[in-house]
Design a protein around this motif. Sequence first.
Motif, PDB file in Angstrom:
ATOM      1  N   GLU A  58      -2.234  55.778  -8.995  1.00  0.00           N
ATOM      2  CA  GLU A  58      -0.906  55.889  -9.596  1.00  0.00           C
ATOM      3  C   GLU A  58      -0.819  54.934 -10.785  1.00  0.00           C
ATOM      4  O   GLU A  58      -1.395  53.844 -10.766  1.00  0.00           O
ATOM      5  N   TYR A  59      -0.110  55.371 -11.820  1.00  0.00           N
ATOM      6  CA  TYR A  59       0.043  54.574 -13.038  1.00  0.00           C
ATOM      7  C   TYR A  59       1.513  54.207 -13.216  1.00  0.00           C
ATOM      8  O   TYR A  59       2.380  55.072 -13.217  1.00  0.00           O
ATOM      9  N   ASP A  60       1.762  52.904 -13.341  1.00  0.00           N
ATOM     10  CA  ASP A  60       3.127  52.405 -13.535  1.00  0.00           C
ATOM     11  C   ASP A  60       3.184  51.723 -14.903  1.00  0.00           C
ATOM     12  O   ASP A  60       2.551  50.687 -15.124  1.00  0.00           O
ATOM     13  N   PHE A  61       3.937  52.315 -15.828  1.00  0.00           N
ATOM     14  CA  PHE A  61       4.000  51.780 -17.195  1.00  0.00           C
ATOM     15  C   PHE A  61       4.726  50.438 -17.192  1.00  0.00           C
ATOM     16  O   PHE A  61       5.853  50.322 -16.716  1.00  0.00           O
ATOM     17  N   ILE A  62       4.050  49.397 -17.735  1.00  0.00           N
ATOM     18  CA  ILE A  62       4.639  48.058 -17.785  1.00  0.00           C
ATOM     19  C   ILE A  62       4.617  47.478 -19.195  1.00  0.00           C
ATOM     20  O   ILE A  62       4.898  46.292 -19.389  1.00  0.00           O
ATOM     21  N   GLY A  63       4.271  48.292 -20.178  1.00  0.00           N
ATOM     22  CA  GLY A  63       4.273  47.813 -21.563  1.00  0.00           C
ATOM     23  C   GLY A  63       3.199  46.759 -21.816  1.00  0.00           C
ATOM     24  O   GLY A  63       2.053  46.900 -21.384  1.00  0.00           O
ATOM     25  N   PHE A  64       3.596  45.683 -22.465  1.00  0.00           N
ATOM     26  CA  PHE A  64       2.648  44.635 -22.851  1.00  0.00           C
ATOM     27  C   PHE A  64       2.603  43.481 -21.834  1.00  0.00           C
ATOM     28  O   PHE A  64       2.184  42.392 -22.167  1.00  0.00           O
ATOM     29  N   ARG A  65       3.029  43.769 -20.595  1.00  0.00           N
ATOM     30  CA  ARG A  65       3.067  42.709 -19.596  1.00  0.00           C
ATOM     31  C   ARG A  65       1.670  42.175 -19.266  1.00  0.00           C
ATOM     32  O   ARG A  65       1.488  40.994 -18.988  1.00  0.00           O
ATOM     33  N   ASN A  66       0.660  43.057 -19.296  1.00  0.00           N
ATOM     34  CA  ASN A  66      -0.714  42.601 -19.046  1.00  0.00           C
ATOM     35  C   ASN A  66      -1.185  41.624 -20.119  1.00  0.00           C
ATOM     36  O   ASN A  66      -1.878  40.642 -19.822  1.00  0.00           O
ATOM     37  N   PHE A  67      -0.804  41.884 -21.365  1.00  0.00           N
ATOM     38  CA  PHE A  67      -1.195  40.990 -22.458  1.00  0.00           C
ATOM     39  C   PHE A  67      -0.432  39.672 -22.381  1.00  0.00           C
ATOM     40  O   PHE A  67      -0.991  38.613 -22.707  1.00  0.00           O
ATOM     41  N   ASN A  68       0.833  39.715 -21.971  1.00  0.00           N
ATOM     42  CA  ASN A  68       1.591  38.479 -21.786  1.00  0.00           C
ATOM     43  C   ASN A  68       0.989  37.630 -20.663  1.00  0.00           C
ATOM     44  O   ASN A  68       1.000  36.392 -20.731  1.00  0.00           O
ATOM     45  N   ARG A  69       0.459  38.303 -19.660  1.00  0.00           N
ATOM     46  CA  ARG A  69      -0.152  37.587 -18.540  1.00  0.00           C
ATOM     47  C   ARG A  69      -1.411  36.830 -18.991  1.00  0.00           C
ATOM     48  O   ARG A  69      -1.739  35.782 -18.426  1.00  0.00           O
TER      49      ARG A  69
END
Length: 302
Positions: A58-69
């Motif tokens: 399943e894919y849950d769109f989170i925007g740029f949250r991975n890059f902020n992490r």
Amino acid sequence: MWEIRRRHRNPRWNMTENLAGYLFMIPTILVLGTFVVLPILYAVFLSLHKVQLLGGIEYDFIGFRNFNRLIADERVWIALKNTAEYVAIVVPTQTVLALILAVTLNAGIRGKNWWRILYFLPTVTSSAVLTLIFMWIYNTDGLLNDFLAFVGLPTYNWLGDPAVALKGIMIMNIWSTAPFYMVIYLAALQDIPQKLYEAAELDGANGWQKFIYITIPLLKPVTFFVVAVGIIGTFQLFDQSYIFSGGTGGPNNATLTLVLLIYQAVFRNLQMGYAAAIAFLLAAVIIIITLMQQRFFGGERI
């Protein structure tokens, strides 16, 4: 001549030629699209999503949250620091060593064909096998510590001491990769016209002056290639670090690299989106450093 003019004037003929050209390009376009373009686009997609792998994908769109992490993740900065240190030491050292070996072989020493084979053996040996051999050498009671003790130098716990663990990988990689670049330098050296050296001798130049003012400048395009490939390869350090540390990046994150961190994110933590973000960080670093190196070497003129 008339036939050539007729082709230029006839739009249908030009269209046929263009169509034939595109038909010949289709296999290459399909291969590049399947194995290069689509994976990049999928990586972009993953980096913007949180991917659930257990119990169905399943894919849950989170925007740029991975890059902020990435900014807040301490292990990312440790891995980046380790990788940058590794690149800063290994690339210049292996480049200089490769040039020295190539110049030595090009000087016409006795049995140079045998020396070439002997020098090149580490490059054709499996990286995993080399790592296991060096782990045996690096043991506390291994060959390297025995030699250091014999000559009166301090011994180290190469596999367990965070201060020297990464240095051990550096030594192994310099020894195993320099011969590959030596072959490239050797081919370039043999392509330099001897007339240039003869003219320099007539002007009173000694061996060192010929090396500095003739050999080094003419090898500049080759050096650019060697350093660029070296930077890309060293930034992708994974297998040696994985085997040395058992996949943990230890001791105390001393051998943790960006590619090993990507592996851990995917196969241990099942965080494909975050791993894709780290991969883009790695790609950005490589591109920036390569562009800086191109400017330093004058790559646009090369």
